[in-house]
Design an enzyme around this catalytic site. Structure first.
Site, PDB file in Angstrom:
ATOM      1  N   ASP A   1     -10.925   3.893  14.094  1.00 39.04           N
ATOM      2  CA  ASP A   1     -11.350   3.814  12.695  1.00 39.04           C
ATOM      3  C   ASP A   1     -11.589   2.351  12.293  1.00 39.04           C
ATOM      4  OD1 ASP A   1     -12.016   4.695  10.197  1.00 39.04           O
ATOM      5  OD2 ASP A   1      -9.956   4.922   9.484  1.00 39.04           O
TER       6      ASP A   1
ATOM      7  N   ALA B   1       2.972   7.241   4.525  1.00 36.57           N
ATOM      8  CA  ALA B   1       3.853   6.078   4.599  1.00 36.57           C
ATOM      9  C   ALA B   1       3.549   5.094   3.484  1.00 36.57           C
ATOM     10  CB  ALA B   1       3.721   5.399   5.956  1.00 36.57           C
ATOM     11  N   GLN B   2       4.478   4.151   3.321  1.00 34.83           N
ATOM     12  CA  GLN B   2       4.363   3.081   2.342  1.00 34.83           C
ATOM     13  C   GLN B   2       4.657   1.764   3.048  1.00 34.83           C
ATOM     14  OE1 GLN B   2       5.582   4.062  -1.688  1.00 34.83           O
ATOM     15  NE2 GLN B   2       6.942   2.281  -1.657  1.00 34.83           N
ATOM     16  N   VAL B   3       3.933   0.697   2.666  1.00 33.44           N
ATOM     17  CA  VAL B   3       4.038  -0.588   3.356  1.00 33.44           C
ATOM     18  C   VAL B   3       4.592  -1.638   2.399  1.00 33.44           C
ATOM     19  CG1 VAL B   3       2.796  -2.380   4.616  1.00 33.44           C
ATOM     20  CG2 VAL B   3       2.110   0.017   4.862  1.00 33.44           C
TER      21      VAL B   3
ATOM     22  N   ALA C   1       0.848  -1.183   0.000  1.00 29.73           N
ATOM     23  CA  ALA C   1       0.000   0.000   0.000  1.00 29.73           C
ATOM     24  C   ALA C   1       0.884   1.235   0.000  1.00 29.73           C
ATOM     25  CB  ALA C   1      -0.917   0.007   1.227  1.00 29.73           C
TER      26      ALA C   1
ATOM     27  N   LYS D   1       6.375  -0.661   7.591  1.00 29.09           N
ATOM     28  CA  LYS D   1       5.738   0.620   7.273  1.00 29.09           C
ATOM     29  C   LYS D   1       6.812   1.702   7.316  1.00 29.09           C
ATOM     30  CE  LYS D   1       1.915   3.590   8.849  1.00 29.09           C
ATOM     31  NZ  LYS D   1       0.833   3.717   9.880  1.00 29.09           N
TER      32      LYS D   1
ATOM     33  N   SER E   1      -0.227   8.870   1.714  1.00 28.14           N
ATOM     34  CA  SER E   1       0.441  10.167   1.705  1.00 28.14           C
ATOM     35  C   SER E   1       1.543  10.264   2.739  1.00 28.14           C
ATOM     36  CB  SER E   1      -0.582  11.281   1.947  1.00 28.14           C
ATOM     37  OG  SER E   1      -1.272  11.066   3.163  1.00 28.14           O
TER      38      SER E   1
END
Length: 563
Positions: free
Chosen positions: A281, A133-135, A128, A149, A131
């Site tokens: 959430d 972080a990237q996993v 994923a 992450k 805006s």
């Protein structure tokens, strides 16, 4: 404002005008600041859209920081009306993934070691990209599957730069926008500042995950990922990889859907009333169904915390709503909130009574909790009662949870399922045999008050009889009026002194002029002394006093003048 910020303001102003907010930019003086005169046409899509939708479109076009602002605001029903919350909930991150080289550099810079010494492998393709972080999937040196992450390089600096621009724009808007809610534009920016910096620090998320893992250790139907402490930092978070699929009610049998719904409801109640720590959430994307039908909970960047008094207040509020006791509902909301001014409690109660009559006209099992919670928060905003953010976050989480429950098992009567939990909560809080029960604490408080009350009343009567009893009334408006009057009196006194020196100097030394050239020296001395008095008065007025002058100076410094 530096040139870079000015360019950003110019970009924001043009995009805002395209989405139909040009008049607001004109009133705030943004066109004058950026030095642009040409007219910007409103896009056809914006002309057809509502204000809430245009606001969502505006944030989406302004980039990652503003998208994140909208996502944070979508969890705060105490800040914006319901239609805005619904629109902002649809905001999604659309960003290009960073390269594997950037990911490696961020990991090595944050953890202080080479990637090869930390992980056996890292999947080049991200799971994923958002805006912040990237996993990526990875494998540790011990052969354990994990997810890593990684925070985007430079995102914290970019957000801080945009926050500076946002604060400047918020101050401009406060000068032209009439306040309709309990938060000013700068107040909303401050709330976003706190929320985004908590999310930027992955240590906070790791702490939340460990707390959830400990709280849910005995609840075997729920899986919480484990944190790899040695492979985590402020900008890198390594978690246990969990195999599972997203919840799809269509692929489940009725008994499976019912069991999963009951597990979700049980976990929600336990988080609220036992743990005091709940997921902020809980949408379907953050829940995975594992092969053994356990639920895995993901993404702990947004969590809420409830203290014991807040939990007890929540129980009483639920009971008051169930009993249609509008008086109690109004007083509880008024007590837990922070009124921005003296609220009309009678009007607040009457509106709540009408609201409960509208939503509770049928049986409790048929109540639309989402609309009820939303309308209660809208009423609080209407009466300028600032509800703590924990309750607003709880409202958002409750709405998401109820939506999942209804999609999984529409036939479930939530009230019937929740009744055993309510009985358990009431028994625990009002059991006289438990020292920690709410009833025992209440009785102890009443006993202490009953013992102290006669002594305190006797002391008050003795003070009144001896003339020692005084009542002090304080009000901000009276204090400001007193300070303004004192400022005016001092200025008038110094002004009279200045006039006296001028007149006295010319009268006293007129018969014996002391001339230097054609200039009467003593008269000039008198004028100089008078000017000194007048200068001292002005200086005190602007900088030394606490009255009107200082108020005006602070307004001048905080809010740009409008032309």
């Amino acid at each position: 404002m530096i040139l870079q910020d000015l360019n950003r303001v110019r970009q924001i102003t043009v995009i805002a005008a395209r989405h139909g907010f040009g008049e607001l930019a004109e009133r705030a003086g943004l066109w004058r600041i950026v030095g642009r005169k040409e007219k910007v046409e409103v896009s056809p899509e914006a002309q057809r859209a509502s204000t809430a939708r245009r606001f969502r479109m505006l944030l989406n076009d302004l980039g990652p920081t503003f998208v994140k602002l909208g996502q944070v605001l979508s969890t705060r029903a105490d800040l914006l009306p319901a239609e805005y919350i619904d629109e902002l909930a649809m905001l999604q991150d659309h960003v290009e993934p960073i390269t594997l080289e950037e990911v490696r550099a961020q990991i090595e810079g944050s953890l202080g070691a080479t990637v090869e010494s930390l992980f056996a492998t890292i999947d080049p393709a991200p799971l994923a990209a958002a805006s912040i972080a990237q996993v990526h999937r990875a494998v540790t040196l011990e052969g354990e599957e994990v997810v890593v992450k990684v925070q985007r390089p430079g995102i914290a600096e970019r957000i801080d730069s945009d926050l500076g621009v946002l604060r400047s724009l918020a101050r401009l808007l406060e000068a032209v926008v009439e306040e309709t809610g309990v938060y000013t534009p700068t107040g909303i920016v401050d709330e976003f500042d706190r929320a985004i910096h908590e999310e930027l620090d992955f240590i906070n998320e790791a702490t939340n995950i460990r707390a959830f893992l400990e709280n849910h250790r005995e609840r075997t139907y729920l899986k919480i990922p484990r944190v790899y402490t040695g492979l985590s930092s402020r900008t890198v978070l390594t978690l246990e990889f969990i195999r599972g699929v997203k919840l799809n009610p269509a692929e489940l049998s009725e008994p499976e859907r019912k069991a999963i719904a009951q597990n979700i409801l049980d976990a929600s109640f336990r988080q609220l009333f036992e743990d005091g720590l709940f997921h902020g959430d809980p949408h379907p994307g953050n829940l995975l169904l594992m092969e053994d039908h356990r639920l895995a909970l993901l993404d702990f960047g947004v969590v809420g915390r409830l203290s014991r008094p807040m939990q007890e207040t929540l129980v009483m509020l639920c009971l008051a709503v169930a009993l249609k006791d509008s008086e109690s509902v109004a007083r509880i909301l008024y007590r837990v909130g922070v009124p921005d001014a003296r609220a009309n409690l009678v009007g607040f109660r009457n509106d709540i009574e009408a609201l409960l009559g509208q939503h509770l006209a049928t049986t409790l099992g048929q109540v639309d909790t989402r609309s009820l919670l939303r309308d209660l928060l809208d009423l609080a905003v209407k009466y300028r009662i600032r509800i703590p953010k924990e309750y607003a976050l709880l409202s958002r989480a409750s709405v998401s949870t109820e939506g999942m429950l209804r999609s999984l098992y529409p036939e479930m009567n939530i009230i019937e399922v929740a009744l055993p939990y309510a009985k358990e909560l009431l028994a625990g809080r009002y059991d006289p045999m438990q020292l920690q029960g709410g009833l025992m604490r209440t009785l102890l408080r009443f006993q202490s008050m009953a013992q102290d009350l006669p002594t305190q009343l006797s002391q008050i009567l003795l003070d009144m009889e001896s003339g020692k009893f005084t009542v002090t009334v304080r009000a901000d408006q009276f204090d400001k009026l007193n300070e303004n009057l004192r400022s005016a009196a001092v200025i008038a006194f110094m002004g009279l002194c200045a006039c006296g020196f001028i007149v006295g100097a010319f009268i006293s030394f007129a018969p014996k002029p002391w001339m230097y050239g054609n200039v009467p020296v003593l008269g000039v001395v008198g004028i100089a002394v008078a000017a000194a008095f007048f200068g001292a008065a002005i200086t005190w007025y602007l900088f030394g006093g606490r009255g009107l002058g200082k108020v005006r100076l602070s307004r001048f410094l905080k809010k740009p003048r409008r032309k």
